[in-house]
Design a protein around this motif. Structure first.
Motif, PDB file in Angstrom:
ATOM      1  N   GLY A  35      34.792  48.755  39.344  1.00 16.89           N
ATOM      2  CA  GLY A  35      36.040  49.106  38.325  1.00 16.89           C
ATOM      3  C   GLY A  35      37.054  49.859  39.066  1.00 16.89           C
ATOM      4  N   PHE A  36      37.725  50.442  38.157  1.00 16.90           N
ATOM      5  CA  PHE A  36      39.135  51.166  38.524  1.00 16.90           C
ATOM      6  C   PHE A  36      38.544  52.537  39.531  1.00 16.90           C
ATOM      7  CE2 PHE A  36      41.977  54.926  37.924  1.00 16.90           C
ATOM      8  CZ  PHE A  36      43.169  54.400  38.397  1.00 16.90           C
ATOM      9  N   ALA A  37      39.296  52.590  40.760  1.00 13.81           N
ATOM     10  CA  ALA A  37      39.093  53.626  41.733  1.00 13.81           C
ATOM     11  C   ALA A  37      37.550  53.676  42.205  1.00 13.81           C
ATOM     12  CB  ALA A  37      39.382  55.115  41.060  1.00 13.81           C
ATOM     13  N   GLN A  38      37.094  52.629  42.079  1.00 14.54           N
ATOM     14  CA  GLN A  38      35.517  52.516  42.735  1.00 14.54           C
ATOM     15  C   GLN A  38      35.495  51.598  44.014  1.00 14.54           C
ATOM     16  OE1 GLN A  38      33.417  54.436  40.785  1.00 14.54           O
ATOM     17  NE2 GLN A  38      35.089  54.552  39.319  1.00 14.54           N
ATOM     18  N   SER A  39      34.430  51.258  44.370  1.00  8.33           N
ATOM     19  CA  SER A  39      34.091  50.135  45.400  1.00  8.33           C
ATOM     20  C   SER A  39      33.118  49.536  45.154  1.00  8.33           C
ATOM     21  CB  SER A  39      34.121  51.126  46.966  1.00  8.33           C
ATOM     22  OG  SER A  39      33.022  51.562  47.148  1.00  8.33           O
ATOM     23  N   HIS A  40      32.879  48.423  46.327  1.00 10.52           N
ATOM     24  CA  HIS A  40      31.612  48.017  46.452  1.00 10.52           C
ATOM     25  C   HIS A  40      30.221  48.776  46.642  1.00 10.52           C
ATOM     26  CE1 HIS A  40      31.581  48.975  50.678  1.00 10.52           C
ATOM     27  NE2 HIS A  40      30.473  48.352  50.711  1.00 10.52           N
ATOM     28  N   LEU A  41      30.465  49.971  46.976  1.00 11.44           N
ATOM     29  CA  LEU A  41      29.235  50.887  46.982  1.00 11.44           C
ATOM     30  C   LEU A  41      28.611  51.317  45.528  1.00 11.44           C
ATOM     31  CD1 LEU A  41      30.476  53.453  49.914  1.00 11.44           C
ATOM     32  CD2 LEU A  41      28.962  51.538  49.982  1.00 11.44           C
ATOM     33  N   PHE A  55      18.888  36.239  44.999  1.00 13.75           N
ATOM     34  CA  PHE A  55      20.183  35.986  44.888  1.00 13.75           C
ATOM     35  C   PHE A  55      21.184  36.241  46.150  1.00 13.75           C
ATOM     36  CE2 PHE A  55      19.012  37.190  40.470  1.00 13.75           C
ATOM     37  CZ  PHE A  55      18.509  35.836  39.961  1.00 13.75           C
ATOM     38  N   ARG A  56      22.190  35.243  46.187  1.00 10.85           N
ATOM     39  CA  ARG A  56      23.104  35.650  47.171  1.00 10.85           C
ATOM     40  C   ARG A  56      24.341  36.746  46.585  1.00 10.85           C
ATOM     41  NH1 ARG A  56      27.414  31.223  49.901  1.00 10.85           N
ATOM     42  NH2 ARG A  56      28.534  32.875  51.152  1.00 10.85           N
ATOM     43  N   LEU A  57      24.161  37.862  46.912  1.00  8.76           N
ATOM     44  CA  LEU A  57      25.142  38.788  46.274  1.00  8.76           C
ATOM     45  C   LEU A  57      26.247  39.067  47.287  1.00  8.76           C
ATOM     46  CD1 LEU A  57      22.492  41.512  45.198  1.00  8.76           C
ATOM     47  CD2 LEU A  57      23.160  39.848  43.936  1.00  8.76           C
ATOM     48  N   VAL A  58      27.489  38.900  46.522  1.00 16.05           N
ATOM     49  CA  VAL A  58      28.870  39.283  46.974  1.00 16.05           C
ATOM     50  C   VAL A  58      29.650  40.340  46.050  1.00 16.05           C
ATOM     51  CG1 VAL A  58      30.934  38.089  47.848  1.00 16.05           C
ATOM     52  CG2 VAL A  58      28.504  36.906  47.782  1.00 16.05           C
ATOM     53  N   ALA A  59      30.144  41.088  46.975  1.00 13.58           N
ATOM     54  CA  ALA A  59      31.038  42.093  46.325  1.00 13.58           C
ATOM     55  C   ALA A  59      32.396  42.483  47.352  1.00 13.58           C
ATOM     56  CB  ALA A  59      30.388  43.368  46.197  1.00 13.58           C
ATOM     57  N   PHE A  60      33.589  42.668  46.741  1.00 13.06           N
ATOM     58  CA  PHE A  60      34.409  43.032  47.477  1.00 13.06           C
ATOM     59  C   PHE A  60      35.171  44.351  46.783  1.00 13.06           C
ATOM     60  CE2 PHE A  60      36.077  39.988  44.297  1.00 13.06           C
ATOM     61  CZ  PHE A  60      37.467  40.461  44.200  1.00 13.06           C
ATOM     62  N   ASP A  61      35.696  45.022  47.894  1.00 10.38           N
ATOM     63  CA  ASP A  61      36.770  46.083  47.594  1.00 10.38           C
ATOM     64  C   ASP A  61      38.212  45.382  47.013  1.00 10.38           C
ATOM     65  OD1 ASP A  61      34.700  47.859  48.304  1.00 10.38           O
ATOM     66  OD2 ASP A  61      35.584  48.239  50.143  1.00 10.38           O
ATOM     67  N   MET A  62      38.461  45.615  45.647  1.00 11.24           N
ATOM     68  CA  MET A  62      39.856  45.163  45.286  1.00 11.24           C
ATOM     69  C   MET A  62      40.839  45.853  46.396  1.00 11.24           C
ATOM     70  SD  MET A  62      39.294  45.357  41.107  1.00 11.24           S
ATOM     71  CE  MET A  62      37.613  44.623  40.480  1.00 11.24           C
ATOM     72  N   ARG A  63      41.972  45.241  46.029  1.00 16.31           N
ATOM     73  CA  ARG A  63      43.081  45.883  47.060  1.00 16.31           C
ATOM     74  C   ARG A  63      43.393  47.178  46.407  1.00 16.31           C
ATOM     75  NH1 ARG A  63      48.088  42.600  46.300  1.00 16.31           N
ATOM     76  NH2 ARG A  63      46.657  40.622  46.732  1.00 16.31           N
ATOM     77  N   GLY A  64      43.697  48.029  47.321  1.00 16.35           N
ATOM     78  CA  GLY A  64      44.108  49.461  47.082  1.00 16.35           C
ATOM     79  C   GLY A  64      42.615  50.274  47.102  1.00 16.35           C
ATOM     80  N   HIS A  65      41.454  49.717  47.082  1.00 14.82           N
ATOM     81  CA  HIS A  65      40.208  50.357  47.030  1.00 14.82           C
ATOM     82  C   HIS A  65      39.505  50.371  48.118  1.00 14.82           C
ATOM     83  CE1 HIS A  65      41.586  49.574  42.659  1.00 14.82           C
ATOM     84  NE2 HIS A  65      40.545  50.495  42.485  1.00 14.82           N
ATOM     85  N   ARG A 187      39.510  58.144  47.658  1.00 11.48           N
ATOM     86  CA  ARG A 187      40.201  56.941  48.761  1.00 11.48           C
ATOM     87  C   ARG A 187      41.350  56.326  48.175  1.00 11.48           C
ATOM     88  NH1 ARG A 187      37.719  55.391  53.725  1.00 11.48           N
ATOM     89  NH2 ARG A 187      38.675  53.618  54.557  1.00 11.48           N
ATOM     90  N   VAL A 188      41.200  55.940  46.821  1.00  7.10           N
ATOM     91  CA  VAL A 188      42.194  55.210  46.302  1.00  7.10           C
ATOM     92  C   VAL A 188      43.786  56.149  46.101  1.00  7.10           C
ATOM     93  CG1 VAL A 188      43.136  53.709  44.292  1.00  7.10           C
ATOM     94  CG2 VAL A 188      40.571  53.836  44.938  1.00  7.10           C
ATOM     95  N   PRO A 189      44.716  55.609  46.662  1.00  7.62           N
ATOM     96  CA  PRO A 189      45.801  56.620  46.831  1.00  7.62           C
ATOM     97  C   PRO A 189      46.573  56.583  45.236  1.00  7.62           C
ATOM     98  CG  PRO A 189      46.190  54.579  47.838  1.00  7.62           C
ATOM     99  CD  PRO A 189      44.954  54.466  47.677  1.00  7.62           C
ATOM    100  N   ALA A 190      47.092  57.834  44.969  1.00 11.09           N
ATOM    101  CA  ALA A 190      47.714  57.837  43.544  1.00 11.09           C
ATOM    102  C   ALA A 190      48.785  56.898  43.500  1.00 11.09           C
ATOM    103  CB  ALA A 190      48.310  59.364  43.358  1.00 11.09           C
ATOM    104  N   SER A 191      49.345  56.460  44.245  1.00 13.26           N
ATOM    105  CA  SER A 191      50.476  55.417  44.145  1.00 13.26           C
ATOM    106  C   SER A 191      49.827  54.068  43.626  1.00 13.26           C
ATOM    107  CB  SER A 191      51.297  55.278  45.515  1.00 13.26           C
ATOM    108  OG  SER A 191      50.247  54.656  46.394  1.00 13.26           O
ATOM    109  N   ALA A 192      48.801  53.675  44.193  1.00 17.35           N
ATOM    110  CA  ALA A 192      47.993  52.655  43.648  1.00 17.35           C
ATOM    111  C   ALA A 192      47.304  52.724  42.243  1.00 17.35           C
ATOM    112  CB  ALA A 192      46.700  52.327  44.441  1.00 17.35           C
TER     113      ALA A 192
END
Length: 277
Positions: A35-41, A55-65, A187-192
């Protein structure tokens, strides 16, 4: 289980996306979208569970995150397909064949944009988790992220992150989990954050895409959610005629953390059912 295997994928606009993978490489693929301001962690209760054995689990950090690139231009977080293209790029780079997409909060909104732009042909099913799938302002609760002023002190940014995280849990996690979440939030900048707040999708466009869906859909929502109100889940379920709605009565905005055992069991059953022809 250690940190997932890391690789980088380039989005069509060149933004670097940090992608992580765990589990059974031969198992059905599952894409976990934060979600917003989160990460794969945030999905540690999933990738450190028995789900990784099946299962094959895949996660990615969204842009800005997280570990992904942080474009400075607000347009890099807005528009009608930027997030959908990111997801499509990850699926293509990792050669994911008909994955189940799991979208928590903003992650569900990204899946929605994917459906609008790419349809459902390349996926096996969707699990919307505490997500404002159809953007109706009345479904945003008091715990939803607040608009940020143009200038914030570091202290104010930290306070904003703490307030938001407090609202994400009906049942509070351990102090260690909360501290880690606070770390990747700030870690997610205010501008993002401001740019993402300017991104939306017309409800009518979303409803049309949802009504055309045929793949299995599971909607997971906590009845104590104050970020995205439960009425949002009810509207999504009424729009997707075949969707199954699963209520977590004593959970808030993060049922996959607050009641991870039940969430993981339901997700496993859903993934297996989605593999049926």
């Amino acid at each position: 289980m250690a940190e997932g295997a890391r690789s980088d994928v380039r989005a069509p606009d060149g933004t670097r996306l940090a992608v992580y993978e765990w589990g059974n490489a031969a198992g059905p693929p599952v894409v976990l979208m934060h979600g917003f301001a989160q990460s794969h962690l945030c999905f540690e209760p999933q990738y450190r569970s028995a789900l990784a054995e099946r299962f094959r689990l895949v996660a990615f950090d969204m842009r800005g995150h997280g570990e992904s690139g942080q474009p400075h231009d607000a347009a890099a977080y807005q528009g009608s397909r930027v997030w959908a293209d990111d997801l499509a790029a990850v699926m293509a780079a990792k050669e994911l064949k008909r994955p189940v997409l799991v979208g928590w909060s903003m992650g569900g909104r990204v899946i929605r944009q994917y459906l609008i732009n790419y349809g459902e042909a390349q996926i096996a099913g969707i699990n919307f988790v505490a997500s404002l799938v159809i953007e109706e302002p009345r479904f945003r609760g008091p715990g939803a992220p607040k608009p940020l002023p143009d200038h914030l002190t570091l202290e104010a940014e930290i306070d904003v992150a703490i307030d938001f995280l407090d609202g994400c849990f009906g049942k509070k996690p351990s102090e260690a989990v909360f501290r880690r979440a606070l770390g990747y939030n700030v870690r997610v900048p205010a501008s993002a954050r401001r740019a993402i707040a300017g991104w939306s999708t017309p409800a009518a466009l979303t409803i049309d895409a949802l009504r055309r869906m045929t793949v299995p859909v599971l909607i997971t929502h906590g009845r104590q959610d104050t970020v995205v109100l439960p009425a949002a889940a009810e509207m999504a379920a009424s729009t997707i005629a075949h969707a199954r709605l699963s209520w977590f009565d004593d959970c808030g905005h993060s049922p996959f953390v607050e009641d991870a055992a039940r969430f993981n069991d339901e997700l496993a059953a859903f993934v297996m059912a989605s593999q049926q022809p």
